[in-house]
Design an enzyme around this catalytic site. Structure first.
Site, PDB file in Angstrom:
ATOM      1  N   ASP A   1       0.824  -1.229   0.000  1.00 28.95           N
ATOM      2  CA  ASP A   1       0.000   0.000   0.000  1.00 28.95           C
ATOM      3  C   ASP A   1       0.846   1.262   0.000  1.00 28.95           C
ATOM      4  OD1 ASP A   1      -2.617  -1.152   0.098  1.00 28.95           O
ATOM      5  OD2 ASP A   1      -2.317  -1.597   2.211  1.00 28.95           O
TER       6      ASP A   1
ATOM      7  N   ARG B   1      -1.576   3.921  16.986  1.00 23.07           N
ATOM      8  CA  ARG B   1      -1.825   4.840  15.870  1.00 23.07           C
ATOM      9  C   ARG B   1      -1.672   6.325  16.209  1.00 23.07           C
ATOM     10  NH1 ARG B   1      -0.291   1.081  13.375  1.00 23.07           N
ATOM     11  NH2 ARG B   1      -1.557  -0.146  11.930  1.00 23.07           N
TER      12      ARG B   1
ATOM     13  N   ASP C   1      -7.898   2.578  10.955  1.00 25.97           N
ATOM     14  CA  ASP C   1      -6.650   3.342  11.013  1.00 25.97           C
ATOM     15  C   ASP C   1      -6.718   4.695  10.305  1.00 25.97           C
ATOM     16  OD1 ASP C   1      -5.467   1.528  12.640  1.00 25.97           O
ATOM     17  OD2 ASP C   1      -4.449   0.435  11.031  1.00 25.97           O
TER      18      ASP C   1
ATOM     19  N   SER D   1      -2.742 -10.606   6.795  1.00 21.41           N
ATOM     20  CA  SER D   1      -2.417  -9.202   7.036  1.00 21.41           C
ATOM     21  C   SER D   1      -2.075  -9.070   8.518  1.00 21.41           C
ATOM     22  CB  SER D   1      -3.628  -8.335   6.683  1.00 21.41           C
ATOM     23  OG  SER D   1      -3.455  -7.072   7.248  1.00 21.41           O
TER      24      SER D   1
HETATM   25  N1  ARG Z   1      -8.711  -4.402  14.154  1.00 23.41           N
HETATM   26  C1  ARG Z   1      -7.629  -3.905  14.934  1.00 23.41           C
HETATM   27  C2  ARG Z   1      -7.796  -2.428  15.159  1.00 23.41           C
HETATM   28  O1  ARG Z   1      -8.475  -1.789  14.416  1.00 23.41           O
HETATM   29  C3  ARG Z   1      -6.271  -4.259  14.403  1.00 23.41           C
HETATM   30  C4  ARG Z   1      -6.039  -4.078  12.960  1.00 23.41           C
HETATM   31  C5  ARG Z   1      -4.742  -4.658  12.635  1.00 23.41           C
HETATM   32  N2  ARG Z   1      -4.390  -4.662  11.275  1.00 23.41           N
HETATM   33  C6  ARG Z   1      -4.029  -5.773  10.588  1.00 23.41           C
HETATM   34  N3  ARG Z   1      -3.534  -5.606   9.414  1.00 23.41           N
HETATM   35  N4  ARG Z   1      -4.207  -6.961  11.049  1.00 23.41           N
HETATM   36  O2  ARG Z   1      -7.261  -1.891  16.093  1.00 23.41           O
END
Ligand code: ARG
Length: 415
Positions: A13, A92, A121, A170
């Site tokens: 990405d 984040r 995110d 992922s």
């Molecule tokens: N769903 C979780 C969050 O929004 C973690 C996302 C993690 N990303 C991944 N590519 N697995 O905090």
């Protein structure tokens, strides 16, 4: 000359974003920023190699200490969201702040991320960035890019990124948690294969781990004092080797999508369990029950990436007020992938063995018989209510739906 700072990890990405920001958005220069919150070293090596091949100026910022501090705020608050200890969510805002600082220092005009329009995110990054004067750009979302399109584009442009699978899952990793999603895991009825786990061994064997806290903050493990980052890293390895800290959740994202997520977080599990156990010993019943609501609110805000919100400062003030007495230790037993408290100790325990024991009498001028008066009153109102209600005829519940029709008819007539 115009320039844009890009959150850069070296993945597909963010790699395709580099030429896109120049060609589609017309920026002369792209600066990459990679923030260290405890990702594996290979990820940094990969980002560096990719940046070099792209001719991208890459800034690496170490934010591990700051991030660990936030993780310990989460421990003080016993914070989890739907069973998830919030690793990605807490990281984040820290990452977003660090990138913004670089962007401002480098005199950039804009700031960009490679998040899709489906996840959390994008919202967490932009909640921080939109407070600045910089233009915020989200190429993947704005141009509606799909993974397949990115793979084809990378191949066509000969971009130095694994064109193709890029791994089956992922993964997002930092010191607090490792999240795994995508691929076959998108089917909630599919049992995760052992291969998705990296931090946790197949659960076997058992041991005890003692954590020492000072004012709610973990300061030592098994008697050995440690700084926050190494303490977390040690527990991830140690408790992880006993298979502790796996969760499989159906998670409600901010945009309303329900997703299936798998997490590993051995240190978080041990610290949250031990901290809660110590609080159970030293806080009053009223503090414990009111704090539950505070914790829920804190975790929601943290999930939304809003830990810098004024309301969170206010919640922290309450939490810190309660933590003054959360000094002492708790011992957990990790066994068969579970983590449960087996001992706790504090000089501030709101506990008197003498008062609670079955073997002592008349402590603090109170004798057993003093409870008789209380026992007479307890449930008084309920007993009276039940007696009165026995004479009340309750409306019959319709069993064939005719009752409901009658109601709507009445309503119709009224209108
Ligand atoms: N769903 C979780 C969050 O929004 C973690 C996302 C993690 N990303 C991944 N590519 N697995 O905090």
């Amino acid at each position: 000359m115009t320039s844009v700072a890009l959150a850069f990890s070296g993945g597909l990405d963010t790699t395709v974003c580099v030429p896109i920001l120049k060609e589609e958005y017309g920026y002369d220069e792209v600066i990459g920023v990679n923030v260290d919150v405890g990702q594996p070293t290979e990820e940094f090596d990969e980002a560096e190699e990719t940046a070099e091949a792209l001719g991208l100026d890459l800034h690496v910022v170490d934010a591990k200490d700051e991030f660990a501090e936030l993780c310990f705020d989460a421990v003080k608050t016993n914070a989890t969201y739907q069973g998830y200890p919030l690793g990605t969510a807490l990281a984040r805002p820290v990452i977003a702040e660090a990138i913004l600082a670089v962007a401002e220092e480098q005199g950039c005009d804009a700031i960009a991320h490679g998040c899709t329009g489906k996840g959390n995110d994008q919202l967490r990054f932009e909640a921080v960035w939109r407070g600045s004067d910089l233009e915020v750009i989200a190429p993947v979302r704005e141009l509606g890019l799909t993974r397949q399109w990115e793979i084809d584009y990378a191949a066509e442009k000969d971009l130095p990124v694994e064109a193709g699978d890029g791994g089956v899952w992922s993964i997002d990793e930092n010191i607090w948690s490792r999240a795994v999603e995508g691929g076959k895991l998108e089917n909630p009825n599919y049992e995760p294969p052992e291969e998705i786990y990296e931090w946790t061994a197949e659960p076997e064997g058992e041991t005890t781990i003692e954590v020492t806290f000072e004012a709610g903050v973990p300061v030592a493990v098994d008697g050995e004092e440690m700084d926050p980052v190494p303490l977390i890293q040690h527990l991830n390895e140690h408790a992880g080797s006993y298979g502790v800290g796996r969760t499989d959740v159906m998670e409600d994202r901010m945009l309303g999508l329900k997703v299936r997520e798998n997490y590993e977080h051995p240190a978080a599990t041990v610290l949250l369990t031990a901290h809660q156990a110590l609080e159970d010993l030293v806080l009053t019943k009223n503090e414990r029950s009111f704090k539950k609501g505070i914790e829920q609110e804190w975790a929601e805000k943290a999930y939304q990436g809003l830990v810098f919100a004024p309301v969170v400062d206010a919640l922290n003030a309450f939490v810190d007020e309660t933590q003054a007495a959360v000094t002492g230790s708790a011992t957990v037993k990790v066994s068969g992938g579970n983590c449960r408290v087996v001992a706790r100790d504090s000089e501030y325990a709101v506990y008197s063995e003498e008062m609670a024991s079955f073997n002592t009498e008349d402590v603090a001028g109170i004798a057993q018989e003093d409870a008789t008066g209380v026992a007479k009153y307890h449930g008084l109102q309920e007993r009276l209510a039940n007696e009165v209600h026995a004479g009340v005829s309750k409306p019959e519940l319709a069993t064939d739906g005719s009752g409901m029709d009658e109601t709507s008819e009445t309503d119709d007539t009224r209108e």
